[in-house]
Design an enzyme around this catalytic site. Structure first.
Site, PDB file in Angstrom:
ATOM      1  N   ASP A 152      52.085  16.001  80.393  1.00  0.00           N
ATOM      2  CA  ASP A 152      52.943  14.985  79.773  1.00  0.00           C
ATOM      3  C   ASP A 152      52.757  13.616  80.415  1.00  0.00           C
ATOM      4  OD1 ASP A 152      54.075  15.635  82.159  1.00  0.00           O
ATOM      5  OD2 ASP A 152      56.128  15.835  81.392  1.00  0.00           O
ATOM      6  N   ASP A 303      66.105  59.446  76.266  1.00  0.00           N
ATOM      7  CA  ASP A 303      65.818  60.868  76.399  1.00  0.00           C
ATOM      8  C   ASP A 303      66.794  61.477  77.414  1.00  0.00           C
ATOM      9  OD1 ASP A 303      63.900  63.122  75.711  1.00  0.00           O
ATOM     10  OD2 ASP A 303      63.529  62.992  77.860  1.00  0.00           O
ATOM     11  N   TYR A 444      65.388  70.646  82.707  1.00  0.00           N
ATOM     12  CA  TYR A 444      65.587  71.534  81.561  1.00  0.00           C
ATOM     13  C   TYR A 444      66.174  72.884  81.959  1.00  0.00           C
ATOM     14  CZ  TYR A 444      62.699  68.308  78.830  1.00  0.00           C
ATOM     15  OH  TYR A 444      62.213  67.204  78.177  1.00  0.00           O
ATOM     16  N   HIS A 502      82.476  56.709  68.044  1.00  0.00           N
ATOM     17  CA  HIS A 502      81.291  56.803  67.217  1.00  0.00           C
ATOM     18  C   HIS A 502      80.242  55.850  67.771  1.00  0.00           C
ATOM     19  CE1 HIS A 502      84.615  58.202  64.701  1.00  0.00           C
ATOM     20  NE2 HIS A 502      83.735  58.921  64.039  1.00  0.00           N
TER      21      HIS A 502
END
Length: 508
Positions: A152, A303, A444, A502
């Site tokens: 500039d 996840d 899991y 919700h």
């Protein structure tokens, strides 16, 4: 007239300004020398300096008013994607003042968006000295005729033009981008918005915290502002959030991405094979960032991380400002349901029962970690033409698991994944070589215990601002999602969602 300017530039190459720009003195020393210069100048002019006069104030005002031109950042990103190297070449000082955190944040952001950031105070040369342009060209491995310089100040462009560089005088963004577009041959004004610039492990702060004996959790951090904590899923890493971390940091948040228990540098005691549960992970996460004096966070999970987020909202609501989950909906525990039998009725969950026997899935997944990751972390859309491998688990596992294991039927040398380019694949691979798959698979192996524990909260509701996001079918986060997160995380901070029992469905 020009009183401060004369005090700053008096002395030519040995002026306070020149010495500061070359890094010979710091900002605080620059201000001190200017104070002395102002008093000498006032004395020579026969004028009095007001009692409340401060040289520091204009500098502080400039710093506070400074803004990044986002359009220029975007143009830099487009140029990089089209094969250009980009560099910020700035006259700047060593900032040891009270506002130095702003300088640090600015430079960190620029380094994420440009190939190179050169500060005059670090290299001892300043514009318009031709030597600084030669230095920059050498660092970029470019010839002058291959370079375009934007500035500039017209005087900073003269030497560059004399060397054979193309130049653009920046009066406003529109005209500068039009001229840059013509010179580069790259569409910058109406081009499709590029993907966000991802961070890499060297661009974030790494932290570790022991939450109890034998459990150390690793997290990364970037940015300043209200705290956002990101929790990944299986089989991933904190690096799964590489697009979202810088986008949220640039949007004004302090972002922490956790490496979940049992992954990478986050550990779990060997005796916890079947005790990851009672979902102790949420309890652990409650202790992660808070020792640093953070009372609350917005918690975002994907996840398995989404399951953690919902349970944190139920059991530790005082620690959260808001909660969000990607791909993992909130499902209240039902005492009338046998969770294991219910899951067995859905073939899509066969892989989870394959994971139950310790050592079996580990042997298959650890045999060739690179192959495992290229198969499991893929787009649900076909990649690389007609011979592409479809997505692995869990999002495209629509049929019963074939005999012999999870990866049966996939090529021995699957093609690369668009979701895991080579550098990210290498990082993931090193991470899983370090941790193995035992810890990640243990998530899991707690179906009944987690369900029983969740039943204790079956009458509770998520009473926080909450959001459920469906991010298509990709098993890991899509980079475009960072733009949506920039928009809705501030909303979670500001707004109270009336019916928090919700959630909102939002397609990316």
């Amino acid at each position: 007239r020009n009183f401060l300017r004369d005090a700053m530039f008096s002395g030519g190459s040995e002026s306070p300004y020149s010495k500061a720009m070359r890094g010979q003195i710091t900002l605080s020393q620059l201000l001190s020398e200017m104070e002395s210069g102002c008093r000498r100048q006032a004395s020579s002019l026969g004028i009095a300096i007001p009692g409340g006069f401060s040289v520091a104030r204009p500098f502080q005002d400039l710093q506070a008013q400074g803004r990044i031109d986002v359009r220029m950042l975007r143009a830099a990103g487009i140029l990089r994607q089209n094969g250009f190297k980009t560099c910020v070449l700035t006259n700047s000082w060593v900032d040891d003042g009270d506002g130095r955190f702003l300088t640090a944040a600015l430079l960190a952001r620029l380094r994420r968006h440009f190939d190179l950031v050169l500060e005059s105070c670090r290299i001892g040369m300043l514009k318009p000295d031709p030597r600084i342009y030669s230095y920059a060209l050498e660092a970029l491995q470019a010839q002058p005729r291959e370079a375009i310089l934007l500035d500039d100040l017209g005087e900073n462009l003269k030497a560059a033009r004399a060397m054979g560089m193309a130049t653009v005088l920046v009066r406003d963004s529109d005209s500068a981008l039009r001229e840059l577009q013509e010179l580069s041959g790259v569409q910058l004004l109406t081009a499709k918005e590029p993907l966000p610039t991802p961070c890499d492990p060297s661009q974030v702060t790494h932290g570790y915290v022991s939450i109890r004996p034998g459990v150390q959790l690793h997290f990364v951090e970037l940015g300043q502002g209200p705290a956002v904590l990101l929790c990944h899923g299986f089989p991933e890493s904190w690096l799964s959030w590489r697009f979202q971390i810088p986008a949220l940091a640039d949007a004004g948040f302090r972002v922490m991405a956790l490496e979940m228990k049992g992954y990478g540098e986050s550990t779990a005691p060997p005796g916890e094979d079947l005790k990851c549960g009672k979902l102790r992970m949420p309890w652990g996460i409650a202790a992660i960032p808070f020792p640093q004096g953070i009372p609350q966070v917005v918690l975002v999970g994907h996840d398995w991380g989404g399951a953690v987020a919902w349970n944190m909202a139920l059991f530790y609501p005082e620690r959260l400002r808001a909660v969000a989950s990607l791909n993992t909906p909130y499902r209240p525990a039902d005492p009338g349901v046998d969770i294991v039998e219910k899951m067995k009725s859905y073939p899509a969950f066969d892989y989870q029962f394959y994971f139950q026997e310790p050592g079996v899935a580990e042997a298959e997944l650890e045999k060739d970690i690179g192959r495992t990751l290229r198969i499991l972390i893929r787009s649900s859309r076909r990649e690389g033409g007609s011979g592409a491998v479809p997505c692995g688990i869990p999002h495209a596992q629509l049929h019963p698991l074939p005999p012999g294991g999870l990866l049966v039927g996939f090529p021995e040398n699957p093609p690369g994944s668009l979701l895991l380019p080579p550098p990210e694949l290498e990082y993931y691979t090193r991470s899983f070589r370090r941790s193995g798959f035992r810890g990640p698979l243990n998530w899991y192996r707690n179906m009944r215990s987690n369900w029983s524990w969740a039943l204790s909260a079956r009458d509770r509701k998520v009473a926080l601002p909450a959001l459920m996001v469906t991010a298509g079918k990709d098993p890991v986060l899509h980079p475009n999602l960072s733009r949506g997160m920039e928009a809705w995380i501030p909303r979670l901070h500001r707004e109270h969602i009336p019916d928090c029992g919700h959630w909102t469905q939002m397609e990316r």
